[in-house]
Design an enzyme around this catalytic site. Sequence first.
Site: not given
Ligand code: NAD
Ligand code: WQD
Length: 364
Positions: A132, A159, A163
């Site tokens: 991330s 969290y 990562k």
């Molecule tokens: P999500 O929660 O939708 O998907 C994760 C899936 O993993 C879920 O279906 C959950 O049931 C499953 N899971 C969790 N723990 C498990 C376990 N122990 N065994 C089997 N399954 C398990 O999340 P996502 O948004 O699809 O994110 C996927 C990955 O990407 C995560 O590692 C997350 O940290 C990373 N990521 C997400 C974002 C984001 O903003 N969505 C940003 C950066 C990184």
């Molecule tokens: C985006 C922008 C808020 C909600 C998070 C995690 C990051 C990554 C992605 C996993 C920000 C603004 C939001 C609202 C708002 N995840 N906002 N009103 O904070 O960039 O990142 O998700 O790895 O680790 O921290 O994403 O979608 O929460 O916010 O104004 O109701 O929207 O302040 O500027 P963020 P976000």
Amino acid sequence: MKKGLILITGATGYIGSHTVVELTASGYDVVGVDNFYNSTDDIVGRIGKIIGNNEGKFYFEKADCSDPVEFERVFEKYPNIVGAIHFAACKAVNESVHKPLLYYRNNIVSLLNLIRLMRERAQTANIVFSSSCTVYGQPEMEELPIKETAVLRRPLTPYGKTKQMAEEILSDSVVAYENMNVCALRYFNPIGAHPSALIGELPNGVPQNLVPYITQTAAGIRDHLSVFGDDYDTPDGSCIRDYIYVVDLAKAHVKAMDKLLGREKAAPVPQENNNSPYTTAEATGRWRVYNIGTGKGVSVLELVKEFIKVTGVNLKYEIVGRREGDISQVWADPTKSCKELNWSADTPLGDVLLSAWRWQEALK
Ligand code: NAD
Ligand code: WQD
């Protein structure tokens, strides 16, 4: 052309489900694993509907990756796995502050199990890891757009720490174990949904992320959107992020897996450097980190206006105070992933927001 069997953990989650679709479309067979901690079993059928007659086949196993015995059974049943994409993790940033042990246990133990099983049970230990942009923290202005070589700052939340730790664990493993080959993809802000509106993001309770909050407000589930701050040092005062379409992101995983499967014997590539803590791993040629973003920074207010423009829905929003812990601005320099993975995110933001809206409407 059939490309081999890939394990996808977290396969019914938001990004995992879209990635199953793209991998099978490109000719990979996929075995998906999920324990439905943050998804539901109907997603398996929805994925099946979308992929229809895709060249690759999709198998699914319910299992918990943090349970070594349950997870190992998947490898016993599918001895031909040639690569894994590891999505399974807990991902709610705020929740992690209140439940740190859940995050360390699930995110770290699942990864340790995966590494062991890929080394012992799979044909080759090729792993694509979901990292991330949170590992960069708040960059200095002169670091933007941010490159993979930027300094990594100590994350503020458990969290984020999982990562960074996961990157350390994987890079140390690459140095120690010659059969390992890893790509860490640092996602920026994934948004949107599949054009079929059969899969998308399913936030649990009140959404913490911007786009699901916008679509739920537009659908009348929430009264109004709170824009967290208009006094940042940005052109319109609201925060800037790099919003990446989930389908473009899913395609980056296909490219990363293609790269891993093709480059097992590749010579080390000299790295421009840097502040990277991973120089030893980089020297092996089996450790790669890529930014997965669009390269464009978009402010909260710009995104809200674009949503209103493309959907025609009148979204109520209010400017409120800053959200604690928010960084002011970050967006990616995706040059390295464009060049080395031959990938780019090219879906226009308006189309992406429309896909999110269609998904919200389909949820009715
Ligand atoms: P999500 O929660 O939708 O998907 C994760 C899936 O993993 C879920 O279906 C959950 O049931 C499953 N899971 C969790 N723990 C498990 C376990 N122990 N065994 C089997 N399954 C398990 O999340 P996502 O948004 O699809 O994110 C996927 C990955 O990407 C995560 O590692 C997350 O940290 C990373 N990521 C997400 C974002 C984001 O903003 N969505 C940003 C950066 C990184
Ligand atoms: C985006 C922008 C808020 C909600 C998070 C995690 C990051 C990554 C992605 C996993 C920000 C603004 C939001 C609202 C708002 N995840 N906002 N009103 O904070 O960039 O990142 O998700 O790895 O680790 O921290 O994403 O979608 O929460 O916010 O104004 O109701 O929207 O302040 O500027 P963020 P976000």
